[in-house]
Design an enzyme around this catalytic site. Structure first.
Site, short mmCIF file in Angstrom:
data_model
loop_
_atom_site.label_atom_id
_atom_site.label_comp_id
_atom_site.label_asym_id
_atom_site.label_seq_id
_atom_site.Cartn_x
_atom_site.Cartn_y
_atom_site.Cartn_z
N TYR A 138 52.55 30.89 51.99
CA TYR A 138 53.05 31.50 53.27
C TYR A 138 54.06 30.57 54.11
O TYR A 138 54.63 31.05 55.04
CB TYR A 138 52.00 32.14 54.27
N LYS A 189 43.29 29.60 41.03
CA LYS A 189 43.76 30.03 39.71
C LYS A 189 44.15 29.14 38.87
O LYS A 189 45.65 28.92 38.26
CB LYS A 189 45.18 31.05 40.18
N ASP A 221 41.17 36.36 40.17
CA ASP A 221 41.19 37.51 39.63
C ASP A 221 39.70 38.07 39.28
O ASP A 221 39.18 39.25 39.46
CB ASP A 221 42.27 37.81 38.42
N ASP A 245 43.49 35.69 51.98
CA ASP A 245 44.22 36.70 52.61
C ASP A 245 43.58 38.37 52.05
O ASP A 245 42.95 39.06 52.81
CB ASP A 245 45.76 36.81 52.83
N ASP A 249 40.16 40.87 52.95
CA ASP A 249 40.25 42.07 53.33
C ASP A 249 39.49 42.86 52.38
O ASP A 249 38.83 44.12 52.72
CB ASP A 249 41.82 42.53 53.23
#
Ligand code: NAD
Length: 354
Positions: A138, A189, A221, A245, A249
């Site tokens: 980001y 990852k 994942d 992020d 959620d």
């Protein structure tokens, strides 16, 4: 206890108003609370032509803690990116050095039926996601759009973490785990990304200073899948900005409604910005329908983390538990056929329970 109030847009002013009633009650009981209010997001743009007016940032930096409602709304969707409401939030996080985002996902027993998962999978859920907030893809440079050799337009971003950035978030992760059940799962990852290989190395190294915490690693994942398969296997999860992020959620839905979930964003000195995880909900703004409990629980986190007053935090959380046990529900957490009450009435119930 100087608290900057930044209500923002949409339902922001309505939910912050109910949190202020909690503060009024605590002040009445003798806590030295001072508050001042300033605009942010679309409201900042309306008042001063910028989503993070200088006076707002000054107020936030001078305060001990910040309570934020939410920002954004259709009225501001066509502004250029640097003037959009969310730049107010990204800007204040960056300017205040708020690198550690703590998001608890707790399923209150009374709301077990509001989760989309089977009660036996989620009942008693109490996990904490720690998301790094000021680095990663980001913020990494370079980013942008360009034309490639084949003449096609392409967009690109840079995933980037430095060792000190990983070390400081890892430390918060281990310290948080120490205060809970001494289990920390680091999510990355590392099978594909160089950034993640470094992340895993550094987290493992920091972990040597915390031999009492059991550290595990999981690919993002798999973590996304495990969160819906068997979420109670987790206690504290630490991860980077973009993975956090998304996973936070996902975890919020385990708990039934985003209207219930608070968050804290802390700097290196535990100064913090506290806000509900949901947005400005323009679809219900101004209709006395918003659930103020996530904002009130954010105040609870403020007393726990910035003011080190676990007693006050416990009192706020107990008041919320009590109103739920009494059967009070806003529309977002009511079951079909169940009577629901408005924002104001929910604030009344919490104030009475306090
Ligand atoms: P949202 O979280 O605002 O709303 C999603 C859904 O949840 C809506 O149906 C809404 O009515 C409901 N909801 C949210 N909070 C609720 C509450 N307290 N009580 C009851 N129901 C609630 O997400 P969105 O619709 O994707 O975004 C709306 C605006 O909010 C956009 O402008 C977006 O950019 C912004 N946003 C801001 C933040 C923030 O301020 N931190 C976070 C996410 C989105």
């Amino acid at each position: 206890m100087k608290i900057a109030l930044l209500p923002g847009d949409g339902i922001g002013p309505e939910i912050v108003r109910e949190a202020v009633r909690v503060l009024d009650r605590l002040r009445h009981d003798g806590l030295p609370i001072e508050t001042e209010t300033a605009p942010i997001g679309g409201a900042g743009h309306d008042a001063a032509g910028h989503p993070l007016p200088k006076a707002t940032l000054d107020l936030a930096q001078a305060a001990d803690a910040v309570l934020l409602g939410a920002v954004g709304g259709p009225k501001y969707d066509t502004l250029p990116r640097e003037l959009r409401p969310e730049q107010g939030i990204l800007g204040i996080r960056k300017a205040m050095g708020l690198f550690a985002n703590l998001r608890p996902a707790i399923l209150y027993p009374e709301l077990a039926a509001a989760s989309t998962l089977k009660p036996e999978v989620v009942a008693g859920l109490d996990l904490m996601i720690l998301r790094e907030l000021t680095g990663d893809i980001y913020f990494g440079q370079p980013r942008g759009r360009r034309r490639n050799a084949a003449g096609d337009d392409e967009g690109f971003d840079t995933m980037l973490y430095s060792v000190p950035e990983i070390e400081r978030i890892a430390r918060v992760g281990f310290e948080t785990a120490r205060r809970r059940s001494h289990k920390l799962c680091s999510v990355d990852k590392a099978n594909v990304l160089d950034t993640s290989i470094l992340w895993r190395e550094v987290v493992t190294r920091v972990g040597r200073d915390f031999p009492d915490v059991a550290l595990s690693h999981m690919y993002v994942d798999n973590a996304a899948m495990q969160l819906v398969r068997a979420p109670k296997q987790f206690d504290v999860i630490v991860t980077g900005n973009i993975f956090g992020d998304i996973l936070s959620d996902e975890a919020s839905m385990l708990a039934g409604s985003i209207g219930m979930l608070p968050s804290a964003s802390l700097d290196a000195n535990r100064k913090g910005l506290y806000e509900p995880i949901h947005g400005s909900a323009p679809d219900i703004a101004g209709q006395d329908k918003a659930n103020p409990l996530a904002t009130i629980l954010s105040l609870g986190m403020m007393f726990r983390y910035t003011f080190a007053r676990a007693d006050v935090a416990d009192r706020i959380e107990a008041a919320v538990r009590r109103v739920l046990a009494q059967g009070h529900r806003t529309g977002d957490i009511a079951m079909p056929g169940e009577r629901s009450i408005g924002t104001r009435a929910m604030g009344d119930a919490v104030a009475a329970a306090l």
